[in-house]
Design an enzyme around this catalytic site. Structure first.
Site, mmCIF file in Angstrom:
data_model
loop_
_atom_site.group_PDB
_atom_site.id
_atom_site.type_symbol
_atom_site.label_atom_id
_atom_site.label_comp_id
_atom_site.label_asym_id
_atom_site.label_seq_id
_atom_site.Cartn_x
_atom_site.Cartn_y
_atom_site.Cartn_z
ATOM 1 N N HIS A 1 -28.365 -11.214 -31.310
ATOM 2 C CA HIS A 1 -27.052 -11.813 -31.540
ATOM 3 C C HIS A 1 -27.027 -13.219 -30.962
ATOM 4 O O HIS A 1 -27.844 -13.591 -30.113
ATOM 5 C CB HIS A 1 -25.945 -10.963 -30.905
ATOM 6 C CG HIS A 1 -25.854 -11.086 -29.406
ATOM 7 N ND1 HIS A 1 -24.941 -11.899 -28.772
ATOM 8 C CD2 HIS A 1 -26.584 -10.510 -28.414
ATOM 9 C CE1 HIS A 1 -25.098 -11.807 -27.463
ATOM 10 N NE2 HIS A 1 -26.090 -10.973 -27.216
ATOM 11 N N CYS A 2 -26.078 -14.027 -31.453
ATOM 12 C CA CYS A 2 -25.798 -15.325 -30.853
ATOM 13 C C CYS A 2 -24.376 -15.269 -30.333
ATOM 14 O O CYS A 2 -23.858 -14.185 -30.059
ATOM 15 C CB CYS A 2 -25.998 -16.449 -31.870
ATOM 16 S SG CYS A 2 -24.899 -16.351 -33.289
ATOM 17 N N SER A 3 -23.710 -16.396 -30.203
ATOM 18 C CA SER A 3 -22.373 -16.384 -29.605
ATOM 19 C C SER A 3 -21.306 -15.851 -30.547
ATOM 20 O O SER A 3 -20.210 -15.495 -30.111
ATOM 21 C CB SER A 3 -21.989 -17.796 -29.157
ATOM 22 O OG SER A 3 -22.002 -18.680 -30.260
#
Length: 638
Positions: A27-29
């Site tokens: 995941h990223c932000s």
């Protein structure tokens, strides 16, 4: 555990085909990122209908679900736990290549490496094609003008190992400038020119290592040696970064990287490639004599594949020998159709593209191929997609077989495709053979691409780092409350730099403004400052994203860099923490933009209004794309 979070996580897990279908998870932000064993098990409509999901799309092999700041962290933890925890592969980037077949992986890696250098190859390839035409028709040029034209024509191809080493080092996670140095070592002027060595005009450098007699020449115009050297260099550098103390990194790591990769390249990789070249040359001499056109079929179907390795210059020796002994060059007749086949495959691929910009790019890559320079068409289009390259090889095989059956031959060397026509003007039969060879190549390769390949579908599978368009479906499921009328919103730039148009952001979620009103800035300084007064409500573990709840009633996400989540916090230093009260212009995070670029990432700063609890419409200021901004410049206001 939040019941809503649990419901969202379970729904996502179920609608992507269950935990057994997950190959890797990350995941990223703002987004959950997943690679899957079977894409057909995804229920995209059901995922879009999940409360909390703001959009979903495929980017190459990676499936991304847009959840937003904060929620994505919680959902990731729940999905990871439900999928097996520590047993789940979380190296999402590495898994993209791991799921590919070897040929697909090879073509994809070459495509990733060559995409940044294709514009240079297209431009110089066109120069080369024009010069080939001028030479082929016997037009005399002033020596000075010819020298300048040669520089324009050959620079990118002579220094191709440098371009490959730079882009390859970046692709494999090394320092690009070290790749440039390694590439320059391979084309150092002190090394003998391989074409001159093949013609007997120069001698190779002889080197004895452990009793082995090695012959060293320049690797100008080659691909395979540069590719192998940067793979070695990138892995050596990454190993050294893990082992060498920080205090010695600046001196020891680059020195040993260049020493090890450079010596291995010059003393072993290069000479081994030369041995392979000689084996190919010996095989070609045998194959060209096979009866029933079989020699032409084999040579026509493989020569452009050999171009991919950069070893095709060895055939100059074969062509020179044929012309010296017989006055004719049947090898040229066997390969010229393959060149036209690559050009036609790229042209038809481009013409079938719906996107005008990509259509123009792909068709332009074919122009130099029609003039005899196929690298832009191969690396920019055909090999990038895979099938057009295979179909073009089929066209080359058929045209080569026809050339063998017709006993076609040229009276020259080093010029083929359209400019090569002049070497077939010695008889009416030769001209007819030339036309038949090229027409058959165009019909086979163009027909196969037209009927059996859809570039628009394939384009949708390209990864985000290639900056290709992705299809994004946004869903607005949250009713936002409003504050009393009259709220004033004024948001400054979080960083000094240059404004970038949102459609130029190399990330589809940000470019499409899925999460909210968005601006982007290419930073010129390391300090990221508060654009408003308020409270820090989120700070990513990797320090590449921060969330602020402003006093004026909006929530803001500041995202530092594109795909910089992969840096895992390296080159980012947080000056605040969640819960801190901040004032406008307070320093939030310091990021080392130079090191981020060297690591192969874009440090572009993206600021998004993720929630607007005012009754005011927030608009981007009238500052045009390309305008310089600083921390006092208002970039969003009501």
């Amino acid at each position: 555990m939040n019941k809503d979070d649990s419901r969202i996580a379970n729904s996502i897990l179920n609608d992507i085909g269950g935990k057994e279908n997950i190959r890797a998870l990350g995941h990223c932000s703002t987004r959950l990122r997943v690679t899957l064993h079977d894409k057909n098990k995804i229920n995209t409509q059901a995922i879009e209908n999940i409360d909390g999901v703001k959009g979903q799309f495929f980017s190459g092999e990676q499936y991304q679900i847009i959840l937003g700041v904060g929620l994505v962290d919680r959902i990731y933890d729940l999905v990871l736990q439900a999928s097996g925890g520590s047993s789940v592969d979380t190296d999402i980037k590495g898994d993209i290549y791991a799921g590919m077949s070897l040929p697909r992986k090879f073509s994809r890696i070459l495509g990733d490496i060559f995409i940044p250098v294709i514009p240079a190859l297209v431009a110089t390839g066109l120069f080369g094609g024009f010069i080939n035409c001028i030479n082929a028709f016997g037009i005399k040029m002033d020596p000075t003008a010819m020298t300048i034209a040669t520089i324009l024509m050959k620079t990118a191809f002579v220094f191709l190992p440098v371009l490959i080493a730079w882009s390859g080092m970046k692709q494999f996670g090394g320092t690009p400038v070290l790749g440039i140095i390694l590439g320059l070592m391979l084309v150092n002027p002190a090394l003998p020119n391989p074409d001159n060595v093949a013609k007997g005009l120069e001698k190779a450098i002889h080197f004895n290592v452990l009793g082995l007699q090695l012959n060293i020449t320049s690797f100008a115009g080659s691909v395979l040696p540069a590719l192998i050297v940067v793979i070695i260099g990138a892995n050596v550098e990454k190993w050294l970064k893990r082992k060498v103390p920080d205090a010695l990194q600046l001196i020891v790591t680059p020195f040993l990287t260049i020493l090890v990769a450079g010596l291995l390249g010059l003393l072993f990789v290069g000479p081994i490639c030369k041995i392979i070249e000689q084996a190919i040359l010996t095989a070609a001499k045998f194959v060209i004599t096979l009866p029933f056109g079989l020699g032409g079929l084999i040579i026509g179907g493989t020569q452009q594949a050999i171009v991919v390795t950069g070893m095709h210059h060895i055939f100059l020796a074969l062509e020179s020998s044929l012309l010296a002994t017989t006055g004719f060059n049947p090898f040229n007749a066997m390969i010229t159709g393959g060149i036209i086949a690559q050009a036609t495959a790229a042209l038809v691929t481009g013409l079938k593209m719906k996107d005008r910009k990509k259509r123009g790019f792909y068709t332009s890559a074919s122009l130099s191929a029609f003039l005899g320079i196929t690298e832009p068409a191969i690396f920019g289009v055909n090999l990038r997609f895979g099938k057009p390259f295979i179909f073009a090889l089929c066209g080359g095989a058929v045209s080569g077989w026809i050339a063998g059956i017709l006993h076609a031959a040229s009276t020259g060397m080093g010029v083929a495709a359209i400019p090569g026509l002049v070497t077939y003007l010695y008889s009416g039969t030769a001209i007819m053979n030339y036309l038949i060879i090229h027409l058959s190549a165009m019909l086979v390769s163009g027909g196969l691409v037209y009927f059996f390949f859809d570039p628009n579908k394939e384009e949708a599978k390209i990864e985000a780092q290639e900056n290709q368009a992705a299809s994004v479906n946004a869903i607005n499921t949250v009713a936002r409350p409003t504050s009393p009328a009259g709220a004033t919103v004024a948001i400054a730039s979080p960083v000094e730099g240059t404004l970038v148009s949102t459609d130029q952001i190399p990330d589809p979620t940000f470019a499409k403004q899925i999460l909210g009103k968005t601006i982007a800035i290419e930073p010129t300084v390391n300090e990221v400052k508060a654009p408003v007064s308020g409270e820090v409500v989120m700070l990513a573990d990797t320090k590449h994203a921060i969330g602020i709840k402003a006093d004026c009633g909006v929530e803001i996400l500041i995202h530092l860099g594109i795909d910089t989540v992969a840096l895992k916090g390296k080159y980012f230093t947080a000056k605040v923490k969640p819960g801190d009260r901040i004032n406008v212009h307070d320093t939030l995070i310091e990021m080392d933009i130079d090191q981020i670029r060297k690591a192969g990432y874009d440090p572009m700063v993206v600021m998004i209004i993720t929630d607007n609890q005012t009754d005011q419409a927030i608009n981007v200021t009238k500052s045009p794309s390309g305008a310089m901004v600083n921390n006092s410049t208002l970039v969003l206001q009501s």
